[in-house]
Motif scaffolding. Structure first.
Motif, short mmCIF file in Angstrom:
data_model
loop_
_atom_site.label_atom_id
_atom_site.label_comp_id
_atom_site.label_asym_id
_atom_site.label_seq_id
_atom_site.Cartn_x
_atom_site.Cartn_y
_atom_site.Cartn_z
N UNK A 1 0.83 -1.21 0.00
CA UNK A 1 0.00 0.00 0.00
C UNK A 1 0.85 1.25 0.00
N UNK A 2 1.96 1.20 0.75
CA UNK A 2 2.87 2.35 0.80
C UNK A 2 3.49 2.59 -0.57
N UNK A 3 3.94 1.52 -1.22
CA UNK A 3 4.53 1.65 -2.55
C UNK A 3 3.52 2.27 -3.52
N UNK A 4 2.25 1.83 -3.44
CA UNK A 4 1.21 2.38 -4.32
C UNK A 4 1.04 3.87 -4.10
N UNK A 5 1.07 4.30 -2.83
CA UNK A 5 0.93 5.74 -2.53
C UNK A 5 2.14 6.52 -3.04
N UNK A 6 3.33 5.98 -2.86
CA UNK A 6 4.52 6.68 -3.34
C UNK A 6 4.53 6.76 -4.87
N UNK A 7 4.05 5.69 -5.52
CA UNK A 7 3.96 5.73 -6.98
C UNK A 7 3.02 6.84 -7.44
N UNK A 8 1.89 6.96 -6.73
CA UNK A 8 0.93 8.02 -7.06
C UNK A 8 1.56 9.39 -6.84
N UNK A 9 2.29 9.54 -5.74
CA UNK A 9 2.94 10.82 -5.45
C UNK A 9 3.96 11.17 -6.53
N UNK A 10 4.69 10.15 -7.02
CA UNK A 10 5.71 10.40 -8.04
C UNK A 10 5.10 10.75 -9.39
N UNK A 11 3.89 10.26 -9.65
CA UNK A 11 3.20 10.67 -10.87
C UNK A 11 2.88 12.16 -10.84
N UNK A 12 2.62 12.66 -9.64
CA UNK A 12 2.26 14.07 -9.48
C UNK A 12 3.50 14.96 -9.34
N UNK A 13 4.56 14.41 -8.72
CA UNK A 13 5.79 15.17 -8.51
C UNK A 13 7.00 14.29 -8.84
N UNK A 14 7.25 14.07 -10.13
CA UNK A 14 8.32 13.13 -10.52
C UNK A 14 9.73 13.60 -10.19
N UNK A 15 9.89 14.87 -9.83
CA UNK A 15 11.22 15.38 -9.50
C UNK A 15 11.41 15.59 -8.00
N UNK A 16 10.61 14.92 -7.21
CA UNK A 16 10.72 15.06 -5.75
C UNK A 16 11.65 13.97 -5.22
N UNK A 17 12.86 14.36 -4.88
CA UNK A 17 13.87 13.39 -4.43
C UNK A 17 13.43 12.67 -3.16
#
Length: 443
Positions: free
Chosen positions: A281-297
């Protein structure tokens, strides 16, 4: 008291009652004219009332308000003062005179009046609001914020949502920009809300350990506006800080229901899910976050930490490396990649990452994290002076050079040592053969 039943006495009583009725009518007319912004007419009516009833404090107050609204501030102050001479506990007169004194830039006089109003009526929200304004003008920002917060709480209790909101807006304007707090190096992710507003300050307060106060503040913000999605998100972050991960997830879910579709929510919900053991579930949320902010280290670091917790060390290293491509001086990414290399027994790579992380933390004067990295580095150097595999290979290569590249010769020498000294580690036999050869050749 003996009543005067004479004809003259009855006439006097009748005249007095007519006078009261006339004054009341004049007073009501004055209020209506003031409402219609006919301030000159209102002042005339209230003046007649005062002429007939010179001890009517309310009439002085209303005439003072009409003077104030018409721009005649000094006349307004004079009338408020007369009202207070008649009634020394007239709260509205103190408050109104404080307002007029602010307009005249008499801040000390205004503060004195507003303090008197608050002392007489402890739940006078408008007085606390005005006190906040005065203290802000005097340069006492923290005192101003405290007064405005008290005003907002009182407005909230009185169900005055609009004035509560206005107080919160003033507080936001007074808050200084928050410094970015350094996060613990082993956390799966870190709270993200960096707007220069009230919520930033609450998160900063929570980061310093004042989590209960931050939660209390957010609770009354949500009482004032139950549809404030950002407040739910902020409260979720604070609840994560407190270890209340299920409650935090509930707040993040509510923020999403209220259409607060922001990477902040997914990233922090991912943190909470990871800490509860819901790695997928955590990985799914982080994937969603990266779709919105792909340059967030930081999101890559967060996902890398979950991969590492799942035992996917190569996936973790890839994410940390991606984070470093975005932000080359991210000490946390170096440190966490060093941990992953250690778990893969890639000690040389781990040492390099730890050393880089330590250097950056030193430059930042982040001594807590600096010491943590040094401790990890020391542990590697103590437990694994070199990787066992690496050390064995180096010894093997050295022995091969000594025997001219013929491993059969080397193996016979090793077998002889094993016969004489059974039960020793492989590296010991290699080292013993090398020492004997070097001694025989006079090295």
């Amino acid at each position: 008291m003996v009543q005067d039943r004479s004809y003259g006495g009855q006439i006097a009583t009748y005249t007095y009652k007519l006078s009261i009725m006339s004054n009341h009518e004049l007073y009501l007319q004055g209020l209506e004219k003031a409402k219609q912004k006919d301030y000159a007419g209102a002042i005339a009516n209230f003046s007649q009332v005062i002429q007939l009833m010179p001890f009517d404090a309310e009439a002085y107050l209303q005439r003072g308000l009409a003077y104030y609204d018409s721009g005649q501030i000094l006349s307004a102050v004079s009338d408020y003062t007369e009202a207070l001479k008649i009634d020394a506990k007239f709260v509205e007169a103190y408050y109104s005179r404080a307002l007029a004194r602010v307009a005249l830039k008499n801040l000390s006089g205004a503060l004195d009046d507003v303090e008197r109003a608050i002392n007489l009526r402890g739940n006078y929200a408008a007085a606390y609001n005005l006190r906040g304004i005065v203290r802000r003008k005097q340069g006492f920002i923290q005192d101003a914020i405290a007064s405005l917060k008290q005003a907002a709480e009182l407005y909230l209790q009185q169900k005055d949502k609009e004035n509560c909101r206005l107080c919160l807006e003033q507080i936001k304007q007074l808050q200084p920009p928050a410094k970015v707090a350094v996060q613990p190096q082993n956390s799966i992710t870190t709270p993200i809300i960096s707007t220069k507003d009230y919520f930033t300050q609450l998160l900063d307060k929570a980061e310093k350990g004042d989590t209960r106060e931050a939660i209390a503040d957010l609770n009354w913000v949500l009482q004032a506006d139950p549809q404030d999605a950002q407040a739910y998100c902020c409260r979720g972050v604070v609840r994560c800080k407190m270890g209340n991960y299920r409650e935090a997830i509930a707040d993040f879910n509510q923020a999403l229901l209220l259409k607060f579709q922001d990477a902040i929510v997914y990233r922090n919900r991912g943190k909470a899910r990871a800490l509860l053991g819901d790695h997928q579930g955590a990985i799914a949320d982080f994937n969603q976050a990266l779709q919105m902010q792909p340059q967030d280290a930081l999101i890559y670091v967060a996902r890398g930490n979950v991969y590492r917790a799942m035992g996917n060390y190569l996936g973790a290293i890839q994410d940390y490396t991606q984070a470093l491509q975005i932000k080359f001086d991210d000490a946390q990414a170096y440190y966490n990649r060093g941990i992953a290399h250690t778990l893969l027994e890639e000690m040389q790579s781990a040492v390099e990452d730890y050393q880089r992380a330590a250097s950056i933390f030193c430059e930042q004067e982040d001594w807590d994290n600096y010491q943590q990295v040094l401790n990890s580095l020391q542990k590697i150097q103590t437990t694994y002076p070199e990787s066992k595999k690496q050390k064995y290979n180096l010894l093997r290569q050295k022995l091969l050079r000594l025997v001219g590249g013929y491993w059969e010769i080397a193996q016979r020498l090793i077998d002889q040592k094993q016969d004489y000294y059974p039960g020793k580690p492989d590296e010991w036999y290699l080292q013993k053969v090398i020492e004997d050869l070097e001694r025989d050749r006079g090295r």
